[in-house]
Write a protein that holds these residues in place. Sequence first.
Motif, PDB file in Angstrom:
ATOM      1  N   MET A   1       0.849  -1.198   0.000  1.00  0.00           N
ATOM      2  CA  MET A   1       0.000   0.000   0.000  1.00  0.00           C
ATOM      3  C   MET A   1       0.875   1.234   0.000  1.00  0.00           C
ATOM      4  SD  MET A   1      -2.924  -1.198   2.703  1.00  0.00           S
ATOM      5  CE  MET A   1      -4.050   0.117   2.250  1.00  0.00           C
ATOM      6  N   SER A   2       0.395   2.291  -0.584  1.00  0.00           N
ATOM      7  CA  SER A   2       1.243   3.457  -0.795  1.00  0.00           C
ATOM      8  C   SER A   2       1.126   4.468   0.330  1.00  0.00           C
ATOM      9  CB  SER A   2       0.880   4.134  -2.118  1.00  0.00           C
ATOM     10  OG  SER A   2      -0.481   4.444  -2.134  1.00  0.00           O
ATOM     11  N   ILE A   3       2.129   5.318   0.389  1.00  0.00           N
ATOM     12  CA  ILE A   3       2.199   6.345   1.425  1.00  0.00           C
ATOM     13  C   ILE A   3       2.044   7.689   0.749  1.00  0.00           C
ATOM     14  CG2 ILE A   3       3.556   7.245   3.336  1.00  0.00           C
ATOM     15  CD1 ILE A   3       2.925   4.254   3.509  1.00  0.00           C
ATOM     16  N   HIS A   4       0.962   8.381   1.009  1.00  0.00           N
ATOM     17  CA  HIS A   4       0.739   9.669   0.354  1.00  0.00           C
ATOM     18  C   HIS A   4       0.170  10.676   1.333  1.00  0.00           C
ATOM     19  CE1 HIS A   4      -0.430   6.416  -2.565  1.00  0.00           C
ATOM     20  NE2 HIS A   4       0.677   6.869  -3.087  1.00  0.00           N
ATOM     21  N   MET A 156      13.075   8.784  -6.275  1.00  0.00           N
ATOM     22  CA  MET A 156      11.938   7.854  -6.160  1.00  0.00           C
ATOM     23  C   MET A 156      10.846   8.367  -5.235  1.00  0.00           C
ATOM     24  SD  MET A 156      12.769   6.995  -2.907  1.00  0.00           S
ATOM     25  CE  MET A 156      11.681   5.625  -2.586  1.00  0.00           C
ATOM     26  N   SER A 157      10.988   9.569  -4.712  1.00  0.00           N
ATOM     27  CA  SER A 157       9.972  10.097  -3.806  1.00  0.00           C
ATOM     28  C   SER A 157      10.045  11.620  -3.804  1.00  0.00           C
ATOM     29  CB  SER A 157      10.171   9.552  -2.384  1.00  0.00           C
ATOM     30  OG  SER A 157      11.484   9.807  -1.918  1.00  0.00           O
ATOM     31  N   THR A 189       5.209   2.502  -7.973  1.00  0.00           N
ATOM     32  CA  THR A 189       4.397   1.492  -7.301  1.00  0.00           C
ATOM     33  C   THR A 189       5.264   0.390  -6.691  1.00  0.00           C
ATOM     34  OG1 THR A 189       4.108   0.329  -9.406  1.00  0.00           O
ATOM     35  CG2 THR A 189       2.401   1.909  -8.779  1.00  0.00           C
ATOM     36  N   ALA A 190       6.445   0.144  -7.240  1.00  0.00           N
ATOM     37  CA  ALA A 190       7.314  -0.907  -6.717  1.00  0.00           C
ATOM     38  C   ALA A 190       7.819  -0.583  -5.317  1.00  0.00           C
ATOM     39  CB  ALA A 190       8.497  -1.126  -7.661  1.00  0.00           C
ATOM     40  N   ASP A 191       7.805   0.689  -4.938  1.00  0.00           N
ATOM     41  CA  ASP A 191       8.288   1.089  -3.619  1.00  0.00           C
ATOM     42  C   ASP A 191       7.172   1.140  -2.578  1.00  0.00           C
ATOM     43  OD1 ASP A 191      11.036   1.438  -4.195  1.00  0.00           O
ATOM     44  OD2 ASP A 191      10.581   3.321  -5.218  1.00  0.00           O
ATOM     45  N   ARG A 192       5.972   0.799  -2.968  1.00  0.00           N
ATOM     46  CA  ARG A 192       4.839   0.876  -2.053  1.00  0.00           C
ATOM     47  C   ARG A 192       4.512  -0.497  -1.460  1.00  0.00           C
ATOM     48  NH1 ARG A 192       1.218   4.371  -6.369  1.00  0.00           N
ATOM     49  NH2 ARG A 192       2.728   6.076  -6.608  1.00  0.00           N
ATOM     50  N   VAL A 196       9.073   0.821   2.559  1.00  0.00           N
ATOM     51  CA  VAL A 196       9.959   1.907   2.135  1.00  0.00           C
ATOM     52  C   VAL A 196       9.510   3.240   2.733  1.00  0.00           C
ATOM     53  CG1 VAL A 196      10.847   3.200   0.163  1.00  0.00           C
ATOM     54  CG2 VAL A 196      10.608   0.726   0.011  1.00  0.00           C
ATOM     55  N   GLY A 197       8.196   3.498   2.688  1.00  0.00           N
ATOM     56  CA  GLY A 197       7.688   4.756   3.233  1.00  0.00           C
ATOM     57  C   GLY A 197       8.039   4.922   4.695  1.00  0.00           C
TER      58      GLY A 197
END
Length: 264
Positions: A1-4, A156-157, A189-192, A196-197
């Motif tokens: 899941m992503s960090i936003h 990447m961020s 998306t590969a870092d989510r 990583v976040g």
Amino acid sequence: MSIHPDHRQSAGTTPSPADPTDTPAADPAGDDTLDLRVDDLVALLTGRQPAPTIAAHPTGTADADADAGDAHLDGDLLDSVASWSPADTRFGSFRLTPVRPARDLALLTRWMNDPAVAAFWELAGPETVTADHVRAQLEGDGRSVPCLGVLDSAPMSYFEIYRADLDPLARAYPARPHDTGIHLLLGGTADRGRGVGTALLRAVADLVLDHRPRCTRVVAEPDIRNTPSVSAFLSAGFRYAAEIDLPDKRAALMIRDRALRHVL
């Protein structure tokens, strides 16, 4: 899941006051500071922003865009983010590098148009939308610095490091002098969904505390609905302090205390 973490009000925008019934209780007594410059105090009490002290930038470089951008960012409101050292993480060496629009705008625009990012940052659209958002910070007084997060030489961020005590956010919680805020999005998306976040949030909070000796707390205000983001902050050593009403969202106030940085 992503960090936003979410798009926030730009500097100088006046939000509507929060409902008094939702005002969070003051934090427990802790590692507060009275080391506040007179001009910072005037800014905090009156809303007038002090002009940053611009350090001399080395001459002789061919990149005029870099010269102008980095010289501006060497002001003292955020203790020269451009000069902060790299940090080691379990995913590799990480560093913050201030955004240069000529180099970075296309990449940032692509990230902002990712539907998972756009849902919270609300900056989808042509390059001009992202350009305006970044320009407001680069041409401001230095209270917010947009940065690329570079992991082992790969951007990447995207981070925004900002003076929370000089931001409209300070009207929504009991701000302390030199509180420093952070926003994060992961571009790929590969870092989510693999930690990583969390690793980057901890690394950047440590960078803030290492390089800003007057800052006793790092804060963030992700949308309360953004559960992956809130979870990542908790895993990175932040504590959930309160829910606060901001003009465009109900937010979770997340705080990482200097006094607890080696405990959480």
